[in-house]
Design a protein around this motif. Structure first.
Motif, mmCIF file in Angstrom:
data_model
loop_
_atom_site.group_PDB
_atom_site.id
_atom_site.type_symbol
_atom_site.label_atom_id
_atom_site.label_comp_id
_atom_site.label_asym_id
_atom_site.label_seq_id
_atom_site.Cartn_x
_atom_site.Cartn_y
_atom_site.Cartn_z
ATOM 1 N N SER A 166 0.466 -1.087 -0.121
ATOM 2 C CA SER A 166 0.026 -0.340 0.223
ATOM 3 C C SER A 166 0.808 1.568 -0.068
ATOM 4 C CB SER A 166 -0.887 -0.407 0.657
ATOM 5 O OG SER A 166 -2.269 1.310 1.020
ATOM 6 N N MET A 167 1.843 1.329 0.684
ATOM 7 C CA MET A 167 2.800 2.321 0.898
ATOM 8 C C MET A 167 3.564 2.335 -0.735
ATOM 9 S SD MET A 167 3.541 4.576 3.524
ATOM 10 C CE MET A 167 5.400 5.349 3.642
ATOM 11 N N LEU A 168 4.037 1.770 -1.317
ATOM 12 C CA LEU A 168 4.250 2.611 -2.595
ATOM 13 C C LEU A 168 3.578 1.944 -3.602
ATOM 14 C CD1 LEU A 168 6.549 -1.435 -3.010
ATOM 15 C CD2 LEU A 168 7.180 1.196 -3.389
ATOM 16 N N HIS A 169 1.398 2.180 -3.589
ATOM 17 C CA HIS A 169 0.387 2.796 -4.182
ATOM 18 C C HIS A 169 0.848 4.457 -3.808
ATOM 19 C CE1 HIS A 169 -0.882 -0.394 -5.920
ATOM 20 N NE2 HIS A 169 -1.505 -1.231 -5.428
ATOM 21 N N LEU A 170 0.966 4.431 -2.492
ATOM 22 C CA LEU A 170 1.094 5.891 -2.109
ATOM 23 C C LEU A 170 2.198 7.026 -2.730
ATOM 24 C CD1 LEU A 170 0.464 5.773 1.248
ATOM 25 C CD2 LEU A 170 -1.447 6.545 -0.362
ATOM 26 N N LEU A 171 2.955 5.740 -3.392
ATOM 27 C CA LEU A 171 4.114 6.970 -3.816
ATOM 28 C C LEU A 171 3.534 6.643 -4.835
ATOM 29 C CD1 LEU A 171 6.876 5.913 -1.324
ATOM 30 C CD2 LEU A 171 5.659 8.195 -1.866
ATOM 31 N N GLY A 172 3.032 6.329 -5.355
ATOM 32 C CA GLY A 172 2.594 6.124 -6.640
ATOM 33 C C GLY A 172 2.772 5.001 -7.665
ATOM 34 N N TYR A 173 3.106 3.938 -6.820
ATOM 35 C CA TYR A 173 3.274 2.796 -7.694
ATOM 36 C C TYR A 173 1.990 1.852 -8.388
ATOM 37 C CZ TYR A 173 8.468 2.929 -7.432
ATOM 38 O OH TYR A 173 9.830 3.255 -7.714
ATOM 39 N N ASP A 174 1.711 1.673 -9.458
ATOM 40 C CA ASP A 174 0.830 0.474 -9.491
ATOM 41 C C ASP A 174 1.521 -0.650 -10.758
ATOM 42 O OD1 ASP A 174 -1.985 0.363 -9.771
ATOM 43 O OD2 ASP A 174 -2.164 1.973 -11.297
ATOM 44 N N HIS A 175 0.207 -2.163 -10.145
ATOM 45 C CA HIS A 175 -0.313 -2.991 -10.943
ATOM 46 C C HIS A 175 -0.972 -3.692 -10.671
ATOM 47 C CE1 HIS A 175 -2.648 -4.372 -7.599
ATOM 48 N NE2 HIS A 175 -2.044 -4.252 -7.167
ATOM 49 N N ILE A 176 -1.950 -3.073 -11.930
ATOM 50 C CA ILE A 176 -3.191 -2.672 -11.670
ATOM 51 C C ILE A 176 -3.121 -3.476 -14.048
ATOM 52 C CG2 ILE A 176 -5.315 -2.374 -12.489
ATOM 53 C CD1 ILE A 176 -5.301 -2.605 -9.697
ATOM 54 N N HIS A 177 -2.332 -2.724 -14.487
ATOM 55 C CA HIS A 177 -2.284 -3.475 -15.643
ATOM 56 C C HIS A 177 -1.263 -4.241 -15.906
ATOM 57 C CE1 HIS A 177 -5.659 0.043 -16.477
ATOM 58 N NE2 HIS A 177 -4.535 0.508 -16.086
ATOM 59 N N GLY A 178 -0.625 -5.144 -14.691
ATOM 60 C CA GLY A 178 0.570 -6.585 -14.810
ATOM 61 C C GLY A 178 1.900 -5.645 -15.642
ATOM 62 N N GLY A 179 2.206 -6.016 -16.499
ATOM 63 C CA GLY A 179 3.680 -5.463 -17.466
ATOM 64 C C GLY A 179 4.440 -5.773 -16.820
ATOM 65 N N LEU A 180 5.439 -4.811 -16.838
ATOM 66 C CA LEU A 180 6.989 -3.734 -16.146
ATOM 67 C C LEU A 180 6.061 -2.955 -14.367
ATOM 68 C CD1 LEU A 180 9.787 -3.897 -16.329
ATOM 69 C CD2 LEU A 180 9.642 -2.354 -17.668
ATOM 70 N N GLU A 181 5.653 -2.208 -14.866
ATOM 71 C CA GLU A 181 5.339 -1.993 -13.762
ATOM 72 C C GLU A 181 4.850 -2.711 -12.371
ATOM 73 O OE1 GLU A 181 5.686 1.501 -13.065
ATOM 74 O OE2 GLU A 181 6.625 0.876 -14.558
ATOM 75 N N ALA A 182 4.227 -3.484 -13.233
ATOM 76 C CA ALA A 182 3.990 -4.943 -11.862
ATOM 77 C C ALA A 182 5.468 -5.986 -11.461
ATOM 78 C CB ALA A 182 2.596 -6.153 -12.557
ATOM 79 N N VAL A 183 6.200 -5.934 -12.020
ATOM 80 C CA VAL A 183 7.306 -6.838 -11.490
ATOM 81 C C VAL A 183 8.113 -5.511 -11.191
ATOM 82 C CG1 VAL A 183 9.242 -7.680 -13.180
ATOM 83 C CG2 VAL A 183 6.804 -8.218 -13.772
ATOM 84 N N LYS A 184 8.121 -4.759 -11.362
ATOM 85 C CA LYS A 184 8.545 -3.314 -10.231
ATOM 86 C C LYS A 184 8.077 -3.170 -9.381
ATOM 87 C CE LYS A 184 9.369 0.283 -13.146
ATOM 88 N NZ LYS A 184 9.793 1.875 -13.924
ATOM 89 N N MET A 185 6.987 -2.830 -9.405
ATOM 90 C CA MET A 185 6.519 -3.256 -7.650
ATOM 91 C C MET A 185 6.890 -4.360 -7.337
ATOM 92 S SD MET A 185 2.567 -1.732 -7.199
ATOM 93 C CE MET A 185 2.554 -1.614 -5.233
#
Length: 165
Positions: free
Chosen positions: A124-143
């Motif tokens: 949740s803290m990562l979400h508060l800082l702007g990270y997202d995993h909803i659409h999968g892909g590289l962003e989800a892997v990074k998170m």
């Protein structure tokens, strides 16, 4: 990072909060900000709720009439946050954790409630800082990689917290 204020409120009466959970939540919030090299003072509000309470919040804000494990309500965008004029702290947002859901998931995944609460807080803290995993892909892997790096840094790696039977 200078300092973080984590306001934790237990808003449910279904599950007794184990000793040390509040300290763990604070450690997780701090560890994320340290890893992210967050600059300045910060404030986060964390609510511990029941499944019924989180179901109502989920229905109201996401139009999903079902309980979930954690919800994040960021107050900032693109690294810009509202600032509390009294303290100068950046207001990161709100985290809502269902303690009932966390207990069930800890059991399902075969690890401790502490690891589950820690993971949900970090996520949740990562979400508060702007990270997202909803659409999968590289962003989800990074998170996911960041989540595990923080969990390792606080001594709750994925492979070290399983319940032994």
């Amino acid at each position: 990072m200078e300092k973080i204020r984590v306001v934790i409120e237990n808003k449910q009466k279904v599950v007794k909060i184990p000793t040390g959970i509040r300290m763990l939540i604070r450690r997780c919030c701090n560890a994320v900000l340290v890893m992210e090299k967050f600059e300045g003072n910060a404030e986060v509000d964390v609510s511990i709720v029941s499944d019924e309470q989180i179901r109502a919040i989920n229905a109201e804000h996401r139009k999903l009439d079902m309980p979930t494990d954690v919800l994040s309500f960021p107050l900032g965008e693109n690294g810009e946050y509202d600032v509390d004029p009294a303290t100068g702290a950046k207001l990161l947002g709100d985290i809502v954790i269902s303690i009932e859901h966390a207990e069930k998931q800890a059991k399902d995944y075969g690890h401790t409630l502490q690891r589950e609460i820690g993971y949900l807080t970090v996520h949740s803290m990562l979400h508060l800082l702007g990270y997202d995993h909803i659409h999968g892909g590289l962003e989800a892997v990074k998170m996911r990689e960041k989540e595990e790096a923080v969990m390792q840094s606080i001594g709750l790696p994925r492979n070290a917290s399983y319940v032994m039977e």
